[in-house]
Design a protein around this motif. Sequence first.
Motif, PDB file in Angstrom:
ATOM      1  N   SER A  36       0.857  -1.205   0.000  1.00  0.00           N
ATOM      2  CA  SER A  36       0.000   0.000   0.000  1.00  0.00           C
ATOM      3  C   SER A  36       0.882   1.240   0.000  1.00  0.00           C
ATOM      4  O   SER A  36       1.988   1.215   0.544  1.00  0.00           O
ATOM      5  N   PRO A  37       0.384   2.339  -0.593  1.00  0.00           N
ATOM      6  CA  PRO A  37       1.168   3.584  -0.518  1.00  0.00           C
ATOM      7  C   PRO A  37       1.449   3.928   0.952  1.00  0.00           C
ATOM      8  O   PRO A  37       0.555   3.799   1.794  1.00  0.00           O
ATOM      9  N   GLY A  78       7.167   7.129  -3.744  1.00  0.00           N
ATOM     10  CA  GLY A  78       6.622   5.908  -3.141  1.00  0.00           C
ATOM     11  C   GLY A  78       7.514   5.262  -2.099  1.00  0.00           C
ATOM     12  O   GLY A  78       7.111   4.314  -1.432  1.00  0.00           O
ATOM     13  N   GLU A  79       8.753   5.778  -1.948  1.00  0.00           N
ATOM     14  CA  GLU A  79       9.651   5.183  -0.958  1.00  0.00           C
ATOM     15  C   GLU A  79       9.849   6.154   0.197  1.00  0.00           C
ATOM     16  O   GLU A  79       9.474   7.319   0.101  1.00  0.00           O
ATOM     17  N   GLY A  80      10.454   5.679   1.281  1.00  0.00           N
ATOM     18  CA  GLY A  80      10.739   6.567   2.396  1.00  0.00           C
ATOM     19  C   GLY A  80      10.244   5.976   3.692  1.00  0.00           C
ATOM     20  O   GLY A  80      10.198   4.747   3.857  1.00  0.00           O
ATOM     21  N   SER A  96       2.422  14.443  -2.546  1.00  0.00           N
ATOM     22  CA  SER A  96       3.276  13.347  -3.029  1.00  0.00           C
ATOM     23  C   SER A  96       2.843  12.891  -4.418  1.00  0.00           C
ATOM     24  O   SER A  96       3.674  12.430  -5.203  1.00  0.00           O
ATOM     25  N   GLU A  97       1.561  13.041  -4.750  1.00  0.00           N
ATOM     26  CA  GLU A  97       1.110  12.687  -6.105  1.00  0.00           C
ATOM     27  C   GLU A  97       1.575  13.730  -7.125  1.00  0.00           C
ATOM     28  O   GLU A  97       2.033  13.406  -8.216  1.00  0.00           O
ATOM     29  N   SER A  98       1.426  15.004  -6.768  1.00  0.00           N
ATOM     30  CA  SER A  98       1.700  16.074  -7.738  1.00  0.00           C
ATOM     31  C   SER A  98       3.182  16.437  -7.839  1.00  0.00           C
ATOM     32  O   SER A  98       3.605  16.996  -8.846  1.00  0.00           O
TER      33      SER A  98
END
Length: 433
Positions: free
Chosen positions: A40-41, A58-60, A219-221
Amino acid sequence: MALRPAAVRLATVTSVLSGPSGSADATPLVVRTVALDDDSPLLALVPREESLAWVRRGEGLVGWGAAASIRTKGPTRFRDASEWWKEHARSAVVRDEVAQPGTGLVAFGSFAFADEPGESVLVVPEVVVGRRGGTTWVTTVSRATIASPAAVRPADAPAPPAGVTFVDGAISGTEWERVVAEAVRRITAGELEKVVLARDLLATADDEIDVRWPLQRLSESYPMCWTFHVDGLFGATPEMLVRRERGLVTSRVLAGTIRRTGDDSRDLALAATLARSSKDLEEHEYAVRSVADALAPHCTSMNVPEAPFVLHLPNVMHLATDVAGVIDDDTTCLELAEALHPSAAVGGTPTEVAKAVISEIEGMDRGRYAGPVGWMDASGDGEWGIALRSAEVMGRTVRLFAGCGIVASSEPEAELAEAQAKFVPVRDAISGV
Ligand SMILES: C=C(O[C@@H]1C=C(C(=O)O)C=C[C@H]1O)C(=O)O
């Protein structure tokens, strides 16, 4: 459904130091990291309360709860936080089955821009979920015995902020143009070479804002930026003050900006103009030099590219330089962040004169805007970005920040327009659409 760790939720233990003489809680932190089969995100996992985030492409890392935290202030804010961290890292009992950067004991932090006023914070979450190179893990931190790995499942979806309105913050745009003109006057008179000036906007919504909404939008944009949230300060920064990983130190320096038009071919032509603009190259050079000079004493070798590249973001383009070095001492990433802060990308040149000019003429308290924000692990590795394209959320209100580097050839009207463009990421993310 709200996410809760499977282990019994322990009372939050908070130790507050006002100076190096304070004392931390003596009970060691007990830390356990296990691999997690979940794709999941990361931002979809965090509960509404006490969330922490540092996510890119997507990472972190995301986290929640506070197994331990410290608030510091004043000129020793970095040092006090560092000592507290080293003490916890030394005494922690760690079982780490993943052993990647970001596993085991980690803390998230956010530091005030100036010595005064402003408060800084370092938080060890109760639960951290991390992802890197296809591996996902969960870390559980408690004070007493080893807790079972936290149950990780998607949290309830955040609701968009409703009825958001914006007003000027400390000063109006017109007043800020006058402040910029005053800075240009001082630069032309030879008092300093460059100063970064910022302003704020205040947004108010009908109800308390759930910070997870803007975090998910950002995070999407802005996937090329680091989307962060620490203790109410959130944003998506394109600028990496310092990353330390297994002996390698890197920094992404930005300075020199042009607004995007929305027309791709026009933007490409503008990017070429930016790469040749002597005003922007000059501003950029100051910022690169300030970072390279601060890292040099800690590095055996360094790579400082001679010419910047153009970083394309959805709202603006920046001149960017990635500085890298091999570190030959045990200086932690937080200590490096202290040495680098404020770089000429957010302070100016010479640093001390620029800091004094900012506090004299800028007319607002920056709080943690433009300070280091990020995370670190027990070995001293980690990432500290510069808290730009950021805002502070307090209940129904959000205070947004944006600034620009001013040099002798800066024009107040153009700088105001540039600051407006830098408000766009957070402004759009809280606009509820
Ligand atoms: C100060 C900010 O950005 C900084 C200033 C820049 C400039 O003046 O060109 C570019 C990137 C950042 O280093 C901000 O976004 O608030």
